[in-house]
Design an enzyme around this catalytic site. Structure first.
Site, PDB file in Angstrom:
ATOM      1  N   ASN A 117      -7.778  -5.971   3.805  1.00  0.00           N
ATOM      2  CA  ASN A 117      -6.908  -5.998   2.631  1.00  0.00           C
ATOM      3  C   ASN A 117      -5.729  -5.039   2.807  1.00  0.00           C
ATOM      4  OD1 ASN A 117      -8.162  -7.779   0.442  1.00  0.00           O
ATOM      5  ND2 ASN A 117      -9.920  -6.570   1.122  1.00  0.00           N
ATOM      6  N   ASP A 118      -4.713  -5.547   3.472  1.00  0.00           N
ATOM      7  CA  ASP A 118      -3.477  -4.794   3.718  1.00  0.00           C
ATOM      8  C   ASP A 118      -2.439  -5.258   2.700  1.00  0.00           C
ATOM      9  OD1 ASP A 118      -1.135  -3.652   4.600  1.00  0.00           O
ATOM     10  OD2 ASP A 118      -1.276  -4.433   6.645  1.00  0.00           O
ATOM     11  N   PHE A 119      -2.058  -4.375   1.787  1.00  0.00           N
ATOM     12  CA  PHE A 119      -1.067  -4.709   0.762  1.00  0.00           C
ATOM     13  C   PHE A 119       0.366  -4.483   1.237  1.00  0.00           C
ATOM     14  CE2 PHE A 119      -4.891  -4.458  -1.701  1.00  0.00           C
ATOM     15  CZ  PHE A 119      -4.687  -5.266  -2.800  1.00  0.00           C
ATOM     16  N   GLY A 120       0.505  -4.156   2.505  1.00  0.00           N
ATOM     17  CA  GLY A 120       1.832  -3.916   3.055  1.00  0.00           C
ATOM     18  C   GLY A 120       2.016  -2.506   3.553  1.00  0.00           C
TER      19      GLY A 120
END
Length: 460
Positions: A399-402
């Site tokens: 879960n990479d939100f940026g």
């Protein structure tokens, strides 16, 4: 660390912002027997810890703005999470042979996909990432990183089905999600998290298309959905509020090498090659916790594995089926049997219990529920049971939100009791596993002093 260190900055409701290109949404989703059985259980609470993205330090806080925008867009695809539960009561003629007229009541529960929205809380806490990661036990303040504490799934008719709590730390940020467990299981929970982070990673652009759209149509097997109802007239007939006891909660790390040794040992001892890595690990924990509890020889103890059913069905359900598709599988033994036999014996028992869960068995759980409907009660857990929930297969660290991958996964205070074990993929990856074990303090102290248990734990 006191929970009073967490202070709210703002609260708002996030709704799906629909356009003509938005995905079609159902008007309602009826709950299955697996969903209904969760109504007296608390919300799922899981969250991710990150180091502070540089954008979070910007005066206008574009990170929080991006999280709100991408959440709104994610809800376009996962519309049940923006709805509310609805309960309809009905009466039908009683099957009694009495000449007097009588009726039996039933309760029909469904999700009204009305775009009422999800709760979003922006908060702050004067603690660091190391304050969360370094203590032996999970710090109590982590529970304050979640909303809807103490809420039962049944409460979803009057409160949001999803609440997001974003807490700014001194050098990090924690994104906690509280999600109604009658709407989702762990697979669906992390599917939503994955798609939300995917949208955020794209800067909130192109949200009309995600890589894995959910399947929102509920699955009832061979059953007539109209039969899937609760045989009650009032909520207090099946709703029971649960108070979490005083527990110690600690995350134990198991390296891939350590788990491989447990698997090899278990298979060698039972002359098999069919024991899985996770079955061997669960058997190791089950035996260790039973020793720590110092049970009398004839006391019964149960290893309860919460297993997913999507791939067990024929044909299998989509991995993106949105809803509950799980049930517990029990493996039971007396304390003296469990501890007088070796790891392989316990692991083989667990393996056999899981192996019996075929398509026919899974469908049979649905048929059995319709004949004898029940709602799970947290207060009725097996006193000497060890409950394994969640899965190290869930994509939590993707879960990479940026701003990069998370540094840790934590759960809130919901659904905690003596003997609860929550499984995560190891933070270091590579096949490692983290287990959060909840025990009464005296049992945890004994477990930490158990050389056989601790020899398998990674201390790095």
């Amino acid at each position: 660390m006191s929970s009073h260190q967490v202070r709210d900055i703002s609260r708002c409701t996030i709704t799906p912002q629909r356009t003509t290109e938005s995905p079609q949404t159902p008007e309602r989703c009826q709950l299955t027997s697996w969903d209904l059985s969760m109504l007296s259980v608390q919300y799922i609470q899981k969250g991710l810890l990150f180091y502070t993205p540089s954008s979070l330090k910007h005066p206008s806080n574009p990170t929080v703005h991006l999280l709100k925008k991408s959440l709104s867009q994610a809800l376009l695809h996962f519309s049940p999470l923006a709805g509310r539960l609805k309960i309809h009561h009905s009466s039908s003629p009683s099957s009694s042979s009495s000449s007097s007229s009588s009726s039996s009541s039933s309760m029909y529960v469904f999700i009204e996909c009305n775009d009422a929205g999800a709760e979003f809380i922006h908060a702050a806490a004067d603690v660091t990432v190391s304050d969360i990661l370094d203590p032996i036990d999970v710090p109590q303040i982590v529970k304050s990183f979640f909303s809807l504490n103490g809420a039962l799934n049944y409460d979803g008719h009057s409160i949001p089905l999803l609440a997001v709590h974003v807490t700014e730390l001194i050098d990090g940020v924690f994104i906690g999600c509280s999600m109604n467990h009658s709407v989702v299981d762990g697979t669906s929970f992390w599917h939503f998290f994955n798609m939300w982070s995917e949208i955020a990673r794209r800067g909130g652009e192109g949200s009309d298309c995600i890589s894995a759209p959910p399947v929102l149509q509920r699955w009832f097997g061979d059953l007539d959905p109209s039969l899937v109802r609760l045989p009650f007239s009032e909520a207090d007939e099946f709703i029971e509020r649960f108070t979490t006891p005083v527990l110690r909660e600690r995350i134990f790390h198991f390296s891939a090498e350590s788990i491989a040794r447990l698997k090899a040992k278990a298979n060698e001892e039972c002359n098999s090659n069919r024991i899985s890595s996770f079955q061997a690990l669960c058997a190791h924990v089950w035996r260790s916790v039973t020793r720590a509890r110092k049970l009398s020889p004839d006391e019964t103890t149960t290893c309860k594995l919460l297993i997913g059913n999507r791939t067990r069905l024929q044909p299998p359900l989509s991995p993106f089926y949105f809803g509950n598709c799980v049930h517990y599988v029990d493996t039971t033994s007396t304390a003296i049997q469990l501890l007088s036999h070796d790891l392989g014996w316990a692991a083989w028992l667990a393996h056999q219990s899981v192996a019996t869960q075929t398509d026919a068995t899974v469908r049979g759980t649905l048929d059995a529920w319709v004949k004898v409907p029940f709602v799970l009660q947290e207060g009725n857990v097996d006193k000497w049971g060890v409950y394994f929930t969640s899965s190290p297969r869930f994509n939590m660290y993707g879960n990479d939100f940026g701003w990069g991958r998370p540094v840790a996964v934590h759960c809130g205070g919901a659904n905690k009791f003596d003997g609860k074990v929550t499984s995560y993929p190891g933070s270091g990856g590579g096949g490692s596993v983290d287990l959060e074990i909840c025990l009464f303090p005296e049992f945890m102290n004994a477990l930490e002093s158990d050389d056989e248990f601790m020899d398998a734990v990674s201390h790095s």
